[in-house]
Design an enzyme around this catalytic site. Structure first.
Site, PDB file in Angstrom:
ATOM      1  N   ARG A   1     -16.269  78.346  15.288  1.00 31.94           N
ATOM      2  CA  ARG A   1     -16.397  78.429  13.828  1.00 31.94           C
ATOM      3  C   ARG A   1     -15.771  79.745  13.369  1.00 31.94           C
ATOM      4  NH1 ARG A   1     -22.966  79.510  13.155  1.00 31.94           N
ATOM      5  NH2 ARG A   1     -23.017  81.349  14.468  1.00 31.94           N
TER       6      ARG A   1
ATOM      7  N   CYS B   1      -8.635  82.971   8.265  1.00 30.63           N
ATOM      8  CA  CYS B   1      -8.350  84.303   7.730  1.00 30.63           C
ATOM      9  C   CYS B   1      -8.715  84.268   6.253  1.00 30.63           C
ATOM     10  CB  CYS B   1      -6.869  84.613   7.910  1.00 30.63           C
ATOM     11  SG  CYS B   1      -6.348  85.987   6.875  1.00 30.63           S
TER      12      CYS B   1
ATOM     13  N   GLU C   1     -22.647  84.061   7.213  1.00 32.61           N
ATOM     14  CA  GLU C   1     -22.450  85.292   7.999  1.00 32.61           C
ATOM     15  C   GLU C   1     -20.991  85.737   8.059  1.00 32.61           C
ATOM     16  OE1 GLU C   1     -24.354  84.734  11.801  1.00 32.61           O
ATOM     17  OE2 GLU C   1     -26.316  85.152  10.946  1.00 32.61           O
TER      18      GLU C   1
ATOM     19  N   GLU D   1     -32.519  82.955   7.623  1.00 32.08           N
ATOM     20  CA  GLU D   1     -32.686  82.400   8.969  1.00 32.08           C
ATOM     21  C   GLU D   1     -33.588  83.367   9.714  1.00 32.08           C
ATOM     22  OE1 GLU D   1     -28.955  81.932  11.038  1.00 32.08           O
ATOM     23  OE2 GLU D   1     -28.010  80.927   9.350  1.00 32.08           O
TER      24      GLU D   1
ATOM     25  N   TRP E   1     -26.592  80.955  23.369  1.00 29.70           N
ATOM     26  CA  TRP E   1     -25.598  79.889  23.502  1.00 29.70           C
ATOM     27  C   TRP E   1     -25.536  79.407  24.957  1.00 29.70           C
ATOM     28  CZ3 TRP E   1     -20.854  81.374  19.886  1.00 29.70           C
ATOM     29  CH2 TRP E   1     -21.290  81.280  18.550  1.00 29.70           C
TER      30      TRP E   1
ATOM     31  N   GLU F   1     -24.803  75.187  20.135  1.00 27.89           N
ATOM     32  CA  GLU F   1     -26.140  75.771  19.933  1.00 27.89           C
ATOM     33  C   GLU F   1     -27.300  74.881  20.388  1.00 27.89           C
ATOM     34  OE1 GLU F   1     -26.324  77.511  16.007  1.00 27.89           O
ATOM     35  OE2 GLU F   1     -25.186  79.212  16.763  1.00 27.89           O
TER      36      GLU F   1
HETATM   37  C1  GAL Z   1     -26.870  82.852  13.153  1.00 25.33           C
HETATM   38  C2  GAL Z   1     -26.041  81.804  12.456  1.00 25.33           C
HETATM   39  C3  GAL Z   1     -26.584  80.418  12.722  1.00 25.33           C
HETATM   40  C4  GAL Z   1     -26.829  80.264  14.184  1.00 25.33           C
HETATM   41  C5  GAL Z   1     -27.801  81.325  14.658  1.00 25.33           C
HETATM   42  C6  GAL Z   1     -28.215  81.191  16.105  1.00 25.33           C
HETATM   43  O1  GAL Z   1     -26.191  84.025  13.317  1.00 25.33           O
HETATM   44  O2  GAL Z   1     -25.985  81.996  11.071  1.00 25.33           O
HETATM   45  O3  GAL Z   1     -25.679  79.458  12.247  1.00 25.33           O
HETATM   46  O4  GAL Z   1     -25.626  80.367  14.839  1.00 25.33           O
HETATM   47  O5  GAL Z   1     -27.207  82.561  14.457  1.00 25.33           O
HETATM   48  O6  GAL Z   1     -27.220  81.527  16.990  1.00 25.33           O
END
Ligand code: GAL
Length: 672
Positions: free
Chosen positions: A103, A107, A142, A311, A319, A359
């Site tokens: 992802r 640019c 982000e 979040e 990962w 993820e």
């Molecule tokens: C954050 C991101 C999420 C997911 C999460 C866990 O940084 O916004 O989409 O990737 O980390 O890795």
């Protein structure tokens, strides 16, 4: 108060949606964030939009009284779009173009991508503008920076043209006469990419900090950092403008705490509120209670307003490998710590652990099998408690007498030239924040534009890039009675990242009442002994040899050829004081020094005694005062305080002291 979760309906069969929504409601949830990576489902074929599935999930959520934050999907442009416009892929500093498969493969300067992002944001805004169940928008996900493509080069040149007007002016500010780098036209100006004397093979990668090769002209490097940050702000604002044409709902972006590639103070200006993503313990690192507290305070400091956690970790996260599983009580602990430091909405990442994709191991509240276990129960408990507490945290104010100043320009400048390989500006800020916290002093963390006058103590560690305006602001503040703390590596550069001609510490010389005789970067494990009023310690990275011109000595060096010279000083200036800390101090010594400074500056601690790992915050809500204490240790801890409080969750009075269980939380109302 909003309490909820990040949900990915596109990853689950429709037949499951209703069950999920009901389980969310049962856990006390009333908001979901959706859609931020779902471009290929919203526009499966160029120009053919399909928002029906989003309408359906929004309706399913509405049935359970769950509101929606909609994310624009620009962090994941789909394959058809990239195949059609391969020019959008970012280019690294070696000139290699990056490809598809994860992802953020774009640019943000690319004009075609700006147009396409505007279009998808606009289409979404138009489609959803009458939907009453949507309460806010999130732009992208982000933001990050960094690209060396031809559009960036052109964009950088235009940015410079606007800033400097003439090429002569640029040459002067950067000092390009050095090594014959003089430019004759803006079109000649380079990006600081791979170069002959590259800075990696010549030992420029300092401290494991990745970044541009450091051997380029420091003025160019700093401006490139500023340009990159501005480019993202612009990219974001294109979408904001587009959304605002259709709706007046609040717009946010999910920031990343201590991440410093982007100037969050700039990014925040056009947002209605700040939100951020907090992962206290993941495969990428584990934060201490003060690191977490400081990240929340910085997020509050971006706009000087409460924020959302968009979040929050809800399980083990990573990962390929994943970090520690949150222990019983930790999700609750981190939630209340966030609320204490200014969060007024909490969303957890993510609802259910994914069955596929990068993820799969970023575990959600409920497990891969769709069953909610211990973590679900804990979050449901929080949901219940928050109902009991009502709207306590919404519109609450954090009351602090000390402020720590963070400057992204200074972060970039220090990274370009750390002087010593162990120096890291963000770590230094953290050390000072920690020294305050260890004395039970919570602090605001914000940028240099903040009004100093409401604080008793202003800390500006390693504020090295300076201007006359900032110097005057500091002078006025101290003259009128404020206390200012500055440290080594302060005041010696101009805003262009060049050295100032002023005698060191440059812009702070008169204020601090000192001059530097010289300085010493400590290498290869060499350490220098320092003795203060009631502490002794070792400086391990940088020592400035201070000559007092009116200041008094608070600590001296005890070894090396400058033994006996001043290391820490204080200067009376007008009605106030300037503390100058000329070297790095070990944590206990810094805590001891800070104890003295806060006392002299009349900054009042919240607790009179508490162990490391106890975090305490003072808030005013309506006309009442509260303190919120979180115990981050996996053992019970005793805290002491002067006043009497009513414990809102425990429903009892507390006088003078309390024992808090492992990972425990206390929300206390002050009794007058
Ligand atoms: C954050 C991101 C999420 C997911 C999460 C866990 O940084 O916004 O989409 O990737 O980390 O890795």
């Amino acid at each position: 108060m909003f309490f909820g979760v990040d949900y990915y309906p596109e990853q689950w069969p429709k037949a499951r949606w209703d069950t999920d929504a009901k389980m969310m409601r049962a856990a006390g949830m009333n908001v979901v964030r959706i859609a931020e990576f779902a471009w290929s489902r919203m526009e499966p074929v160029k120009g053919q939009y399909d928002f029906t599935w989003l309408d359906e999930i929004i309706a399913v959520m509405a049935e359970q009284d769950i509101r929606v934050v909609l994310g624009t999907p620009t962090a994941t442009p789909p394959k058809w779009l990239m195949d059609e416009n391969p020019d959008i892929y970012p280019v690294d500093l070696y000139g290699i173009q990056k490809g598809f498969g994860t992802r953020r493969h774009y640019c943000s300067v690319n004009p075609v991508y700006r147009e396409l992002s505007k279009r998808i944001a606009g289409e979404m805004a138009e489609h959803f503008k009458y939907d009453k169940n949507i309460i806010a928008w999130q732009v992208d996900n982000e933001f990050d920076t960094g690209c060396y493509c031809s559009h960036c080069r052109k964009g950088f040149q235009n940015w410079l043209r606007e800033k400097y007007q003439t090429i002569e002016h640029l040459n002067e500010h950067w000092g390009t006469v050095f090594w014959s780098q003089t430019y004759q036209d803006f079109e000649q100006v380079i990006l600081p990419a791979y170069t002959a004397f590259d800075g990696f093979t010549q030992g420029g990668a300092v401290n494991g900090i990745a970044g541009a090769p450091f051997n380029h002209n420091p003025g160019l490097l700093l401006d490139y950092n500023r340009f990159k940050s501005d480019a993202v702000v612009e990219f974001q604002n294109i979408q904001i403008r587009e959304i605002r044409q259709c709706t007046s709902l609040p717009i946010t972006h999910n920031c990343m705490g201590h991440f410093s590639e982007l100037d969050y103070f700039d990014l925040g200006k056009d947002l209605d509120f700040i939100s951020w993503d907090s992962y206290p313990s993941s495969a990428w690192g584990k934060g201490t209670s003060t690191q977490l507290a400081m990240a929340h305070d910085l997020m509050r400091g971006i706009k000087g307003k409460n924020f959302w956690v968009m979040e929050h970790q809800s399980g083990p996260v990573g990962w390929q490998t994943f970090g520690d599983t949150p222990e019983p009580g930790q999700l609750r602990l981190w939630t209340y710590q966030a609320l204490a430091h200014g969060a007024e909405a909490m969303l957890y990442f993510r609802w259910r652990s994914a069955l596929y994709g990068t993820e799969q191991l970023c575990h959600g509240i409920i497990d891969h099998d769709g069953i909610g276990r211990r973590r679900y129960e804990e979050i449901a408990r929080i949901g219940k408690e928050l109902k009991q507490l009502g709207e306590l945290f919404v519109d609450s104010n954090t009351i602090n007498e000390a402020v720590l100043i963070k400057s992204y320009d200074n972060f970039w400048s220090h990274r370009i030239q750390p002087y010593n390989s162990q120096f890291d500006y963000n770590v230094l800020l953290m050390e000072y924040y920690h020294a305050l916290a260890a004395n039970q002093i919570p602090a605001d963390v914000t940028g240099i534009d903040v009004d100093f006058s409401s604080y008793r103590l202003v800390l500006m560690p390693a504020f090295n890039l300076m201007t006359d305006e900032i110097r005057s602001k500091c002078e006025k503040y101290v003259k009128e009675g404020g206390s200012l703390l500055i440290t080594f590596k302060s005041g010696t550069k101009n805003w262009d990242n060049g050295m100032s001609e002023r005698t060191k510490p440059g812009y702070f010389r008169e204020l601090a009442g000192i001059e530097l005789e010289e300085y010493d970067s400590l290498n290869y494990g060499r350490k220098v002994r320092v003795r203060g009023l009631d502490y002794e310690c070792l400086a391990r990275s940088f020592c400035e040899v201070i000559q007092c011109n009116g200041a008094s000595v608070l600590a001296s060096y005890e070894s090396h050829y400058y033994a006996g010279k001043a290391a820490v000083t204080v200067n009376q200036y007008g009605k106030g004081r300037v503390y100058y800390v000329g070297c790095d101090l070990e944590p206990d010594a810094l805590t001891a020094l800070m104890k003295h400074i806060v006392k002299e500056s009349r900054v009042t601690p919240i607790l009179t005694a508490a162990a490391e790992g106890i975090d305490a915050v003072r808030k005013s809500i309506s006309d009442k005062t509260y303190i919120i204490i979180t115990n981050h240790n996996n053992r019970e801890e005793r805290v002491e305080f002067e006043k009497s409080y009513y414990d809102l969750l425990g429903e009892r009075m507390l006088h003078g002291q309390e024992t808090i269980e492992a990972y425990g939380v206390r929300i206390l109302e002050e009794i007058l």
